[in-house]
Design a protein around this motif. Sequence first.
Motif, PDB file in Angstrom:
ATOM      1  N   UNK A  16       0.842  -1.198   0.000  1.00 18.16           N
ATOM      2  CA  UNK A  16       0.000   0.000   0.000  1.00 18.16           C
ATOM      3  C   UNK A  16       0.877   1.249   0.000  1.00 18.16           C
ATOM      4  N   UNK A  17       0.393   2.313  -0.651  1.00 17.88           N
ATOM      5  CA  UNK A  17       1.143   3.572  -0.699  1.00 17.88           C
ATOM      6  C   UNK A  17       0.713   4.531   0.409  1.00 17.88           C
ATOM      7  N   UNK A  18      -0.408   4.243   1.053  1.00 16.52           N
ATOM      8  CA  UNK A  18      -0.942   5.152   2.062  1.00 16.52           C
ATOM      9  C   UNK A  18      -0.752   4.584   3.461  1.00 16.52           C
ATOM     10  N   UNK A  19      -0.265   5.416   4.381  1.00 14.98           N
ATOM     11  CA  UNK A  19      -0.122   5.003   5.772  1.00 14.98           C
ATOM     12  C   UNK A  19      -1.484   4.984   6.456  1.00 14.98           C
ATOM     13  N   UNK A  20      -1.732   3.913   7.200  1.00 17.32           N
ATOM     14  CA  UNK A  20      -2.935   3.869   8.041  1.00 17.32           C
ATOM     15  C   UNK A  20      -2.734   4.806   9.234  1.00 17.32           C
ATOM     16  N   UNK A  21      -1.551   4.728   9.850  1.00 23.79           N
ATOM     17  CA  UNK A  21      -1.174   5.624  10.948  1.00 23.79           C
ATOM     18  C   UNK A  21       0.157   6.277  10.593  1.00 23.79           C
ATOM     19  N   UNK A  22       0.281   7.554  10.939  1.00 22.56           N
ATOM     20  CA  UNK A  22       1.513   8.269  10.649  1.00 22.56           C
ATOM     21  C   UNK A  22       1.877   9.169  11.819  1.00 22.56           C
ATOM     22  N   UNK A  23       2.983   8.835  12.487  1.00 20.97           N
ATOM     23  CA  UNK A  23       3.519   9.610  13.611  1.00 20.97           C
ATOM     24  C   UNK A  23       2.444   9.856  14.681  1.00 20.97           C
ATOM     25  N   UNK A  24       1.752   8.764  15.063  1.00 21.09           N
ATOM     26  CA  UNK A  24       0.651   8.862  16.035  1.00 21.09           C
ATOM     27  C   UNK A  24       1.192   8.670  17.447  1.00 21.09           C
ATOM     28  N   UNK A  25       0.772   9.528  18.375  1.00 20.78           N
ATOM     29  CA  UNK A  25       1.195   9.422  19.775  1.00 20.78           C
ATOM     30  C   UNK A  25       0.007   9.710  20.705  1.00 20.78           C
ATOM     31  N   UNK A  26      -0.176   8.865  21.705  1.00 14.94           N
ATOM     32  CA  UNK A  26      -1.170   9.091  22.751  1.00 14.94           C
ATOM     33  C   UNK A  26      -0.953   8.043  23.830  1.00 14.94           C
ATOM     34  N   UNK A  27      -1.631   8.181  24.960  1.00 18.34           N
ATOM     35  CA  UNK A  27      -1.544   7.166  26.012  1.00 18.34           C
ATOM     36  C   UNK A  27      -2.904   7.003  26.677  1.00 18.34           C
ATOM     37  N   UNK A 184     -14.228   6.895  28.814  1.00 15.81           N
ATOM     38  CA  UNK A 184     -13.287   7.645  27.986  1.00 15.81           C
ATOM     39  C   UNK A 184     -13.515   7.271  26.526  1.00 15.81           C
ATOM     40  N   UNK A 185     -13.151   8.178  25.637  1.00  8.60           N
ATOM     41  CA  UNK A 185     -13.325   7.946  24.202  1.00  8.60           C
ATOM     42  C   UNK A 185     -11.983   8.147  23.495  1.00  8.60           C
ATOM     43  N   UNK A 186     -11.623   7.165  22.668  1.00  8.84           N
ATOM     44  CA  UNK A 186     -10.459   7.266  21.777  1.00  8.84           C
ATOM     45  C   UNK A 186     -11.014   7.399  20.365  1.00  8.84           C
ATOM     46  N   UNK A 187     -10.670   8.503  19.680  1.00  8.16           N
ATOM     47  CA  UNK A 187     -11.289   8.819  18.391  1.00  8.16           C
ATOM     48  C   UNK A 187     -10.235   8.907  17.295  1.00  8.16           C
ATOM     49  N   UNK A 188     -10.479   8.170  16.204  1.00 10.77           N
ATOM     50  CA  UNK A 188      -9.684   8.339  14.992  1.00 10.77           C
ATOM     51  C   UNK A 188     -10.389   9.389  14.144  1.00 10.77           C
ATOM     52  N   UNK A 189      -9.934  10.625  14.259  1.00  8.90           N
ATOM     53  CA  UNK A 189     -10.497  11.696  13.439  1.00  8.90           C
ATOM     54  C   UNK A 189      -9.994  11.562  12.008  1.00  8.90           C
ATOM     55  N   UNK A 190     -10.366  12.496  11.161  1.00 12.80           N
ATOM     56  CA  UNK A 190      -9.931  12.431   9.764  1.00 12.80           C
ATOM     57  C   UNK A 190      -8.415  12.490   9.645  1.00 12.80           C
ATOM     58  N   UNK A 191      -7.768  13.297  10.476  1.00  8.49           N
ATOM     59  CA  UNK A 191      -6.307  13.422  10.416  1.00  8.49           C
ATOM     60  C   UNK A 191      -5.658  13.084  11.747  1.00  8.49           C
ATOM     61  N   UNK A 192      -6.233  13.548  12.835  1.00 11.59           N
ATOM     62  CA  UNK A 192      -5.611  13.384  14.146  1.00 11.59           C
ATOM     63  C   UNK A 192      -6.264  12.261  14.953  1.00 11.59           C
ATOM     64  N   UNK A 193      -5.669  11.997  16.114  1.00 14.42           N
ATOM     65  CA  UNK A 193      -6.227  11.053  17.077  1.00 14.42           C
ATOM     66  C   UNK A 193      -6.353  11.782  18.407  1.00 14.42           C
ATOM     67  N   UNK A 194      -7.479  11.609  19.074  1.00 10.75           N
ATOM     68  CA  UNK A 194      -7.660  12.278  20.357  1.00 10.75           C
ATOM     69  C   UNK A 194      -8.227  11.322  21.397  1.00 10.75           C
ATOM     70  N   UNK A 195      -7.893  11.582  22.652  1.00 10.50           N
ATOM     71  CA  UNK A 195      -8.433  10.842  23.794  1.00 10.50           C
ATOM     72  C   UNK A 195      -9.151  11.846  24.671  1.00 10.50           C
ATOM     73  N   UNK A 196     -10.372  11.526  25.060  1.00  7.62           N
ATOM     74  CA  UNK A 196     -11.171  12.473  25.840  1.00  7.62           C
ATOM     75  C   UNK A 196     -11.957  11.722  26.907  1.00  7.62           C
ATOM     76  N   UNK A 197     -12.093  12.329  28.063  1.00  8.05           N
ATOM     77  CA  UNK A 197     -12.896  11.748  29.141  1.00  8.05           C
ATOM     78  C   UNK A 197     -14.375  11.931  28.828  1.00  8.05           C
ATOM     79  N   UNK A 198     -15.169  10.896  29.144  1.00  6.58           N
ATOM     80  CA  UNK A 198     -16.611  10.978  28.922  1.00  6.58           C
ATOM     81  C   UNK A 198     -17.087   9.876  28.012  1.00  6.58           C
ATOM     82  N   UNK A 199     -18.360   9.954  27.596  1.00  6.17           N
ATOM     83  CA  UNK A 199     -18.932   8.955  26.698  1.00  6.17           C
ATOM     84  C   UNK A 199     -19.097   9.548  25.301  1.00  6.17           C
ATOM     85  N   UNK A 200     -19.818   8.856  24.425  1.00 10.60           N
ATOM     86  CA  UNK A 200     -19.959   9.346  23.059  1.00 10.60           C
ATOM     87  C   UNK A 200     -20.671  10.694  23.011  1.00 10.60           C
TER      88      UNK A 200
END
Length: 507
Positions: A16-27, A184-200
């Motif tokens: 594949x030519x496209x990265x699924x994840x690129x320089x992703x960081x979170x905990x 807590x919610x872990x979200x794969x946004x269109x470009x970024x990844x975010x972790x947030x406290x709470x529900x959907x």
Amino acid sequence: MAKISVSNLTFCYEGSFDNIFEQVSFSVDTDWKLGFIGRNGKGKTTFLNLLLGKYEYQGSIQTSTIFDYFPYRLDSGQMKKCMADFMDEIAADAESWRVIMEMEKLHMDAELLYRPFETLSHGERTRVMLAILFSRDNYFLLIDEPTNHLDAQSREVVKAYLRQKKGFLLVSHDRDLLDACVDHILVLNRVSIEVQKGNFSSWWENKQRMDAFHEAENEKHLKEIGKLKTAADRAARWAEKNEDTKIGYDPIKEHDRCMGTRAYIGAKTKAMQSRIKQMEGRIEREIREKEGLLQDIEKPAELKVMPRKHFKEVLVRADKFSLAYGEHKVLQDFDLTLKQGERVLLRGENGSGKSSFIKALLRKNQADEAAGKDCVESGVLQTASGLVISYIDQDTSFLKGGLTEFCVKNNLDESLFKAILRQLDLERVQFGKQMEEFSEGQKKKVLIASSLLQSAHLYIWDEPLNYIDVFSRMQIEELLIRFAPTMLFVEHDVRFQEKIATRVVDF
């Protein structure tokens, strides 16, 4: 409590030519009840497999915890056995007595461990696997879409069970389940990844507020850029015109001009050019600040459907309709009247006859009297003459080959079909692949796009939202409310039911 720390994760599939994840960081913490959401094809299941160590990647995933995955992958031989006979093959440290204790919490009889696994319903299989999964300590559990194909009753049991647990990552598109079970919610946004406290719901409310802020900021930057460009252009023209007056002048018209005027004009032009450079610098800064503001905004395209108008008010009528396969009675004395403009939800437990009724209705509309092997029908089942039906099957296993072949086979306009798929956020790179390579959610989008492209009197959708991401679900809800096609549908998503159904028929 332990942490899972992801740092600079980069991954793409071989070839594949496209990265699924690129320089992703979170905990994340391993005692969280973590919901995991994102659009179809964004890499949710891929990330679970990375945690399980199934693929090589760049970057690091650091944790001291051990992972286990739902659903367990069973081969054909295991499907024919009782779970008690092969449980140690999928979970070596699982103890029967602890599994049985978890089964009680899931409202299940221990007897199900001693029945061939293939004879269990979808709900029973799911609950048995969850009982095994949670029967052991010191695992962080990766739970991948546990409520697909489950009826309302089974979903409620699973929801109540997961609400009492912690230490898991739950991939789900069921908004009701996410609201009830996660903190807590872990979200794969269109470009970024975010972790947030709470529900959907809390995350979605925050996202809408943030999207509105970013859109306002974007508008502000665009206006400022426009003003600066206009001012810079005006100043540049003035400077150029002023510079042209340095050499040569008419002594009669400009009798008060002397030789020193030339130096004055040059200095004035130089100052103006300096101001232009400053404006250009401000423009560049405004553009940099604008970049990325809209990259994660979810603005689904407006879908369209073109329902037909039938000359009859009643499109489907069932009167004391019964259906049996051999000795097994699927339906008994079933009554239904479906009028034009209604959106009727068929609701009931798995195996109650919803899909069987739909198949009988499709056969009747096609004037196919061959009901099938060992199938006996009685009573009245009628459809309006000339009724055109657009149908979505809950099964996707028949989708094979390329999209072009699919369009030819189903007499669809390929360009319009692919345009709808793009509106459903299927990436163009998928157009060149075989449908066997698609995720289940992407396959479902193929069926939904096909149905939307067909102009029909009646749309029959049998569990259309299984595996469909939550953003596309909301997009489809808006479509159906806006165009109000006549529908007969089976769907276990509670939020979808509440918004779409004008009437409910219980089986």
